[in-house]
Design a protein around this motif. Structure first.
Motif, mmCIF file in Angstrom:
data_model
loop_
_atom_site.group_PDB
_atom_site.id
_atom_site.type_symbol
_atom_site.label_atom_id
_atom_site.label_comp_id
_atom_site.label_asym_id
_atom_site.label_seq_id
_atom_site.Cartn_x
_atom_site.Cartn_y
_atom_site.Cartn_z
ATOM 1 N N VAL A 163 13.453 2.501 3.628
ATOM 2 C CA VAL A 163 13.756 2.137 2.243
ATOM 3 C C VAL A 163 12.888 2.871 1.223
ATOM 4 O O VAL A 163 12.888 2.522 0.046
ATOM 5 C CB VAL A 163 13.627 0.608 2.031
ATOM 6 N N GLU A 164 12.146 3.876 1.681
ATOM 7 C CA GLU A 164 11.276 4.612 0.757
ATOM 8 C C GLU A 164 12.084 5.345 -0.298
ATOM 9 O O GLU A 164 13.227 5.705 -0.043
ATOM 10 C CB GLU A 164 10.402 5.590 1.542
ATOM 11 N N PRO A 165 11.515 5.565 -1.489
ATOM 12 C CA PRO A 165 10.148 5.271 -1.894
ATOM 13 C C PRO A 165 9.975 3.800 -2.283
ATOM 14 O O PRO A 165 10.908 3.169 -2.789
ATOM 15 C CB PRO A 165 9.939 6.174 -3.113
ATOM 16 N N VAL A 166 8.786 3.272 -2.029
ATOM 17 C CA VAL A 166 8.458 1.892 -2.385
ATOM 18 C C VAL A 166 7.157 1.880 -3.176
ATOM 19 O O VAL A 166 6.363 2.813 -3.085
ATOM 20 C CB VAL A 166 8.315 0.991 -1.137
ATOM 21 N N THR A 167 6.954 0.817 -3.948
ATOM 22 C CA THR A 167 5.724 0.654 -4.714
ATOM 23 C C THR A 167 5.247 -0.790 -4.581
ATOM 24 O O THR A 167 6.024 -1.680 -4.198
ATOM 25 C CB THR A 167 5.925 0.980 -6.209
ATOM 26 N N ILE A 168 3.997 -1.011 -4.919
ATOM 27 C CA ILE A 168 3.440 -2.357 -4.896
ATOM 28 C C ILE A 168 4.256 -3.239 -5.840
ATOM 29 O O ILE A 168 4.594 -2.834 -6.949
ATOM 30 C CB ILE A 168 1.951 -2.329 -5.289
ATOM 31 N N LEU A 196 2.204 -5.947 -1.143
ATOM 32 C CA LEU A 196 0.874 -6.152 -1.717
ATOM 33 C C LEU A 196 0.039 -4.877 -1.690
ATOM 34 O O LEU A 196 -0.702 -4.595 -2.630
ATOM 35 C CB LEU A 196 0.118 -7.242 -0.943
ATOM 36 N N GLN A 197 0.118 -4.133 -0.580
ATOM 37 C CA GLN A 197 -0.642 -2.892 -0.400
ATOM 38 C C GLN A 197 0.213 -1.894 0.357
ATOM 39 O O GLN A 197 1.085 -2.295 1.125
ATOM 40 C CB GLN A 197 -1.915 -3.137 0.414
ATOM 41 N N LEU A 198 -0.059 -0.615 0.138
ATOM 42 C CA LEU A 198 0.692 0.445 0.814
ATOM 43 C C LEU A 198 -0.229 1.345 1.633
ATOM 44 O O LEU A 198 -1.360 1.609 1.240
ATOM 45 C CB LEU A 198 1.421 1.321 -0.206
ATOM 46 N N ASP A 199 0.297 1.815 2.752
ATOM 47 C CA ASP A 199 -0.328 2.875 3.545
ATOM 48 C C ASP A 199 0.743 3.963 3.677
ATOM 49 O O ASP A 199 1.454 4.033 4.673
ATOM 50 C CB ASP A 199 -0.754 2.358 4.918
ATOM 51 N N PRO A 200 0.901 4.801 2.632
ATOM 52 C CA PRO A 200 2.004 5.770 2.609
ATOM 53 C C PRO A 200 1.929 6.816 3.711
ATOM 54 O O PRO A 200 2.954 7.338 4.136
ATOM 55 C CB PRO A 200 1.901 6.404 1.222
ATOM 56 N N ALA A 221 3.439 -1.125 4.876
ATOM 57 C CA ALA A 221 3.046 -1.919 3.721
ATOM 58 C C ALA A 221 2.580 -3.286 4.194
ATOM 59 O O ALA A 221 3.127 -3.837 5.152
ATOM 60 C CB ALA A 221 4.224 -2.085 2.762
ATOM 61 N N LEU A 222 1.566 -3.828 3.523
ATOM 62 C CA LEU A 222 1.179 -5.212 3.734
ATOM 63 C C LEU A 222 2.015 -6.021 2.767
ATOM 64 O O LEU A 222 2.000 -5.770 1.555
ATOM 65 C CB LEU A 222 -0.311 -5.422 3.459
ATOM 66 N N CYS A 223 2.762 -6.989 3.294
ATOM 67 C CA CYS A 223 3.680 -7.770 2.481
ATOM 68 C C CYS A 223 3.402 -9.258 2.629
ATOM 69 O O CYS A 223 2.787 -9.695 3.589
ATOM 70 C CB CYS A 223 5.123 -7.490 2.913
ATOM 71 N N THR A 224 3.902 -10.034 1.675
ATOM 72 C CA THR A 224 3.802 -11.482 1.728
ATOM 73 C C THR A 224 5.172 -12.092 1.483
ATOM 74 O O THR A 224 5.981 -11.530 0.738
ATOM 75 C CB THR A 224 2.775 -12.018 0.702
#
Length: 77
Positions: A54-59, A28-32, A37-40
């Motif tokens: 697992v980077e890179p990641v995106t919303i 849901l949100q990233l703090d790179p 990451a905030l996930c659901t």
């Protein structure tokens, strides 16, 4: 252990070390800067997840999460 071979037989779908399951979660949100990451999950529960493995990641990415750490990528929930 199995009697015939003396090797371990894993019949559980849980982690044999801690008992946790891997859970598919959507970012849901990233703090790179901190690799977080905030996930659901599918039920709407939220969790802060470490993403460095697992980077890179995106919303919107779906991650397989175990014990608060993303250990792989998944499919859309």
């Amino acid at each position: 252990m199995t009697a015939a071979t003396g090797t371990e037989a894993c019949t559980s779908e849980h982690c044999i070390t801690c008992g946790d399951d891997g859970v598919a979660m959507t970012i849901l949100q990233l703090d790179p800067n901190r690799g977080l990451a905030l996930c659901t999950d599918g039920a709407g529960a939220h969790m802060t997840v470490e993403t460095l493995l697992v980077e890179p990641v995106t919303i919107g990415d779906v991650l397989l999460v175990h014990a608060g750490t993303a250990i792989g990528r998944g499919e859309q929930l």
